[in-house]
Motif scaffolding. Structure first.
Motif, PDB file in Angstrom:
ATOM      1  N   GLU A 276       1.074  -1.076  -0.540  1.00 24.08           N
ATOM      2  CA  GLU A 276      -0.571   0.281  -0.019  1.00 24.08           C
ATOM      3  C   GLU A 276       0.436   1.117   0.290  1.00 24.08           C
ATOM      4  N   LEU A 277       2.048   1.317   0.465  1.00 25.56           N
ATOM      5  CA  LEU A 277       3.026   2.260   0.275  1.00 25.56           C
ATOM      6  C   LEU A 277       3.788   2.687  -0.686  1.00 25.56           C
ATOM      7  N   LYS A 278       3.476   4.015  -1.635  1.00 27.85           N
ATOM      8  CA  LYS A 278       4.330   3.734  -2.670  1.00 27.85           C
ATOM      9  C   LYS A 278       5.450   5.023  -2.108  1.00 27.85           C
ATOM     10  N   LYS A 279       6.271   5.284  -2.724  1.00 25.53           N
ATOM     11  CA  LYS A 279       7.270   6.239  -2.528  1.00 25.53           C
ATOM     12  C   LYS A 279       8.360   6.742  -4.091  1.00 25.53           C
ATOM     13  N   ILE A 280       7.139   8.092  -4.400  1.00 23.47           N
ATOM     14  CA  ILE A 280       8.441   8.684  -5.812  1.00 23.47           C
ATOM     15  C   ILE A 280       9.322   9.535  -5.471  1.00 23.47           C
ATOM     16  N   PRO A 281       9.992   9.976  -6.954  1.00 19.78           N
ATOM     17  CA  PRO A 281      10.565  11.366  -6.302  1.00 19.78           C
ATOM     18  C   PRO A 281       9.226  12.056  -7.040  1.00 19.78           C
ATOM     19  N   TYR A 282       9.695  14.010  -5.406  1.00 17.30           N
ATOM     20  CA  TYR A 282       8.628  14.453  -5.995  1.00 17.30           C
ATOM     21  C   TYR A 282       9.417  15.887  -5.795  1.00 17.30           C
ATOM     22  N   TRP A 283       8.490  16.827  -7.361  1.00 18.55           N
ATOM     23  CA  TRP A 283       9.104  17.995  -7.397  1.00 18.55           C
ATOM     24  C   TRP A 283       8.115  19.340  -6.836  1.00 18.55           C
ATOM     25  N   LYS A 284       8.964  18.761  -4.968  1.00 18.78           N
ATOM     26  CA  LYS A 284       8.478  19.654  -4.611  1.00 18.78           C
ATOM     27  C   LYS A 284       9.604  20.166  -3.841  1.00 18.78           C
ATOM     28  N   THR A 285      10.054  21.412  -3.269  1.00 18.52           N
ATOM     29  CA  THR A 285      10.781  22.029  -2.060  1.00 18.52           C
ATOM     30  C   THR A 285      10.996  23.039  -1.843  1.00 18.52           C
ATOM     31  N   CYS A 286      10.978  22.857   0.216  1.00 20.03           N
ATOM     32  CA  CYS A 286      10.330  23.240   0.769  1.00 20.03           C
ATOM     33  C   CYS A 286      11.305  24.038   1.604  1.00 20.03           C
ATOM     34  N   PHE A 287      11.567  25.525   2.401  1.00 23.16           N
ATOM     35  CA  PHE A 287      12.601  26.043   1.765  1.00 23.16           C
ATOM     36  C   PHE A 287      11.922  27.514   3.524  1.00 23.16           C
ATOM     37  N   PHE A 288      12.775  28.537   3.522  1.00 22.47           N
ATOM     38  CA  PHE A 288      12.437  29.590   3.898  1.00 22.47           C
ATOM     39  C   PHE A 288      12.674  31.351   3.624  1.00 22.47           C
ATOM     40  N   GLY A 289      12.458  32.098   2.749  1.00 21.25           N
ATOM     41  CA  GLY A 289      12.477  32.510   2.619  1.00 21.25           C
ATOM     42  C   GLY A 289      12.499  34.415   3.109  1.00 21.25           C
ATOM     43  N   PHE A 290      13.072  35.066   2.473  1.00 21.43           N
ATOM     44  CA  PHE A 290      13.441  36.626   2.751  1.00 21.43           C
ATOM     45  C   PHE A 290      12.416  37.762   2.583  1.00 21.43           C
ATOM     46  N   THR A 291      12.542  38.641   2.921  1.00 15.22           N
ATOM     47  CA  THR A 291      11.223  39.628   2.781  1.00 15.22           C
ATOM     48  C   THR A 291      12.434  40.567   1.956  1.00 15.22           C
ATOM     49  N   ALA A 292      13.374  40.335   1.341  1.00 19.88           N
ATOM     50  CA  ALA A 292      14.632  40.853   0.354  1.00 19.88           C
ATOM     51  C   ALA A 292      14.723  42.729   1.094  1.00 19.88           C
ATOM     52  N   LEU A 481      19.443  33.736  -7.845  1.00 19.16           N
ATOM     53  CA  LEU A 481      18.865  33.130  -6.662  1.00 19.16           C
ATOM     54  C   LEU A 481      19.421  32.243  -5.192  1.00 19.16           C
ATOM     55  N   VAL A 482      20.102  31.541  -5.111  1.00 16.58           N
ATOM     56  CA  VAL A 482      20.108  30.879  -4.108  1.00 16.58           C
ATOM     57  C   VAL A 482      21.751  31.126  -3.806  1.00 16.58           C
ATOM     58  N   HIS A 483      22.442  31.803  -4.257  1.00 19.16           N
ATOM     59  CA  HIS A 483      23.868  31.792  -3.754  1.00 19.16           C
ATOM     60  C   HIS A 483      24.345  32.960  -3.855  1.00 19.16           C
ATOM     61  N   ASP A 484      24.166  33.300  -5.220  1.00 15.83           N
ATOM     62  CA  ASP A 484      24.344  34.782  -5.175  1.00 15.83           C
ATOM     63  C   ASP A 484      23.849  35.600  -4.551  1.00 15.83           C
ATOM     64  N   ASN A 485      22.554  35.680  -4.775  1.00 18.92           N
ATOM     65  CA  ASN A 485      21.429  36.855  -4.189  1.00 18.92           C
ATOM     66  C   ASN A 485      21.209  36.352  -2.763  1.00 18.92           C
ATOM     67  N   VAL A 486      20.964  34.896  -2.314  1.00 20.65           N
ATOM     68  CA  VAL A 486      20.632  34.216  -0.688  1.00 20.65           C
ATOM     69  C   VAL A 486      19.478  34.572  -0.848  1.00 20.65           C
ATOM     70  N   ILE A 487      18.094  34.471  -1.824  1.00 18.66           N
ATOM     71  CA  ILE A 487      16.193  35.116  -2.246  1.00 18.66           C
ATOM     72  C   ILE A 487      16.241  34.066  -1.252  1.00 18.66           C
ATOM     73  N   VAL A 488      16.451  33.060  -1.031  1.00 23.06           N
ATOM     74  CA  VAL A 488      15.684  31.969  -0.114  1.00 23.06           C
ATOM     75  C   VAL A 488      16.807  30.455  -0.487  1.00 23.06           C
ATOM     76  N   VAL A 489      16.172  30.054   1.204  1.00 27.19           N
ATOM     77  CA  VAL A 489      17.211  28.996   1.935  1.00 27.19           C
ATOM     78  C   VAL A 489      16.754  27.538   1.460  1.00 27.19           C
ATOM     79  N   PRO A 490      17.100  26.581   0.577  1.00 24.55           N
ATOM     80  CA  PRO A 490      16.144  25.271   0.327  1.00 24.55           C
ATOM     81  C   PRO A 490      16.663  24.734   1.208  1.00 24.55           C
TER      82      PRO A 490
END
Length: 523
Positions: A276-292, A481-490
């Motif tokens: 009954e248990l199914k595990k598959i890849p999921y194209w969903k990322t959780c992060f915290f963001g900044f109000t820049a 986005l993630v490295h140069d400007n650090v708008i979100v932190v995945p």
């Protein structure tokens, strides 16, 4: 989002804008029940954005085209289409048998009205950006053009829709699988105004239709008698509102749910042998963001210090749901089939984090950061962990405000907090959407970050026909986005962990976590 009162329709009637018939006695054998974690509120597909809204909308509505299980594009309300040699004009033929739930034929003008309403400057609907590739659509939305006739969508007749684009976009047909682009009836909206999506008023054009709705309890769907296509044998589909994951697990174990998807439970081992248990890849990322634009996180160096202070591996220990640590916003599974992978990301390094804090020129004893969180248990745990990490490594105080989902969404949209948690799952199978969130014209992400150079580059990249070349360019855009400007932190890539009863067949879980009931059978 406009939150409206929720109505309940008498269970003995099928009431959908003028069409009524006696509902047959329901058989448990033909009933399919699945869980949604919150009441979805509005079902206005122009404004919808949450998974619980989409679990309903994707089953009561369709657009010009649809995504298949393998993520290929196939005809839906449009039976066929053609594209001009330069990739800037599409002509769609509306399927003769496509009808609304009240029996009225779907016409090309229903798409024109829908898109005009979506793009109306007065409504400021964030999902309008899905149409910004259409000629003059963005300028009309921003009020730079007053006449909608200049926008590149025309009903040539009842069965022919012509769309012109600003520029060729390699994957543009994917946009038409997004709910915000679905058709809408002008006569229904004129009659009911903003309450057109209420039970007893809403008309839809998908395989199912809403027949009952009880506030914060359940939504019932039954087959649309005018649907042109085939369906499985479900006679009644129930979306049951269950807030807590443990309560949902208990209900599943007791037979009250046939499907329990996108879960993060603590005890999954007992299901592994049952199948009954199914595990598959999921194209969903959780992060915290900044109000820049909000001080002090308007300081890029401070944002980098914060990013380096968080041990993401420990976050996973809090979750126990099969998630994977994420250094990047776009799930790596989207690139791996082409042999591509992102470059090095910002590391967890408390020593360097302290140096970055000093370089920022900000005295940690003089600031307090406000962190907005959803009140779901795991997000509160994450917020408290981040609070502890920032205090321990940087000496920064953090105040957390945890709100229920709808209040959380409103506060996040207002940009009143320095930091906020969030997750984004792709709506179509292309990395493009994760990057589109950060366009200055996008209404879907509340970072208050605007970079014209980023916007211009992304518009060029989206037109690259060669898929591998385009994906390589996406990796560079992501680095901005993630490295140069650090708008979100995945923080982590979500796990698509699904429980499904053996009595169910035809349900295929996919990396977009889309619940489609059209091909499902129960026994």
């Amino acid at each position: 989002m406009i939150l409206r009162g929720i109505f309940s329709v008498m269970t003995g009637l099928l009431a959908v804008s003028g069409y009524s018939q006696t509902v047959p006695v329901d058989s448990p054998a033909s009933t399919f029940t699945f869980r949604i974690p919150y009441d979805p509120g509005s079902l206005d597909w122009h404004r919808a954005y949450s998974s619980q809204q989409l679990a309903i909308i994707r089953n009561i509505m369709e657009g010009l085209v649809r995504l298949e299980k393998d993520f290929s594009i196939s005809p839906a309300i449009a039976s066929k289409w053609s594209m001009s040699p330069d990739g800037r004009k599409y002509t769609f033929t509306i399927r003769p048998g496509a009808r609304w739930t009240d029996g009225v034929p779907v016409k090309a003008k229903d798409f024109v009205f829908s898109w005009k309403k979506l793009l109306a400057p007065a409504t400021a609907i964030s999902n309008a950006n899905y149409l910004f590739d259409v000629l003059n659509a963005e300028n009309y939305y921003k009020g730079k053009l007053k006449n909608f006739d200049s926008v590149g969508v025309k009903a040539l007749d009842d069965s022919t829709l012509e769309v012109r684009l600003e520029r060729p976009v390699a994957h543009w047909l994917f946009m038409l699988t997004v709910w915000a682009t679905f058709p809408l009836r002008e006569d229904v909206v004129k009659k009911y105004s903003d309450s057109w999506d209420s039970p007893g008023r809403i008309v839809s054009a998908g395989p199912f239709m809403i027949t009952e709705r009880d506030a914060d309890t359940r939504i019932v769907m039954r087959p649309n008698p005018y649907y042109y296509g085939t369906r499985g044998n479900i006679k009644k589909a129930v979306a049951l509102v269950v807030l807590d994951d443990r309560d949902a697990q208990k209900k599943y174990d007791e037979g009250g749910l046939d499907l329990l998807s996108n879960i993060a439970l603590f005890d999954l081992k007992k299901y592994e042998k049952s199948g009954e248990l199914k595990k598959i890849p999921y194209w969903k990322t959780c992060f915290f963001g900044f109000t820049a634009k909000k001080y002090p996180v308007s300081n890029e160096t401070l944002r980098r210090a914060i990013a380096m202070s968080i041990d993401k591996k420990k976050i996973l220990e809090l979750l126990h749901g099969g998630q994977r640590p994420a250094d990047w916003l776009i799930p790596t599974d989207m690139f791996s089939p082409l042999g591509l992978k992102p470059s090095s990301a910002i590391p967890y390094d408390p020593v360097r984090a302290k140096r970055e804090l000093v370089a920022s020129g900000i005295n940690p004893s003089r600031i307090t950061l406000e962190y907005l969180s959803s009140n779901r248990d795991r997000f509160v745990k994450i917020a408290n962990f981040i609070k502890e990490e920032l205090k321990k490594h940087l000496g920064i105080e953090v105040v957390i405000q945890a709100l229920e989902f709808r209040a959380f969404a409103i506060q996040r949209e207002m940009g009143a907090f320095h930091m906020f948690n969030g997750c984004w799952g792709s709506d179509y199978p292309d990395p493009d959407q994760f990057l589109m969130l950060f366009l200055g014209s996008s209404g879907n992400f509340r970072s208050a970050w605007n970079n014209p150079a980023y916007d211009e580059k992304l518009m060029r990249v989206r037109g690259i026909k060669d898929k591998k070349e385009r994906y390589m360019a996406y990796l560079e855009m992501q680095k901005m986005l993630v490295h140069d400007n650090v708008i979100v932190v995945p923080m982590f890539f979500e796990a698509n962990t699904t429980l499904i009863k053996p009595r169910v067949s035809g349900y295929v879980a996919n990396a977009l976590d889309q619940i489609f009931l059209k091909e499902v059978n129960v026994r």
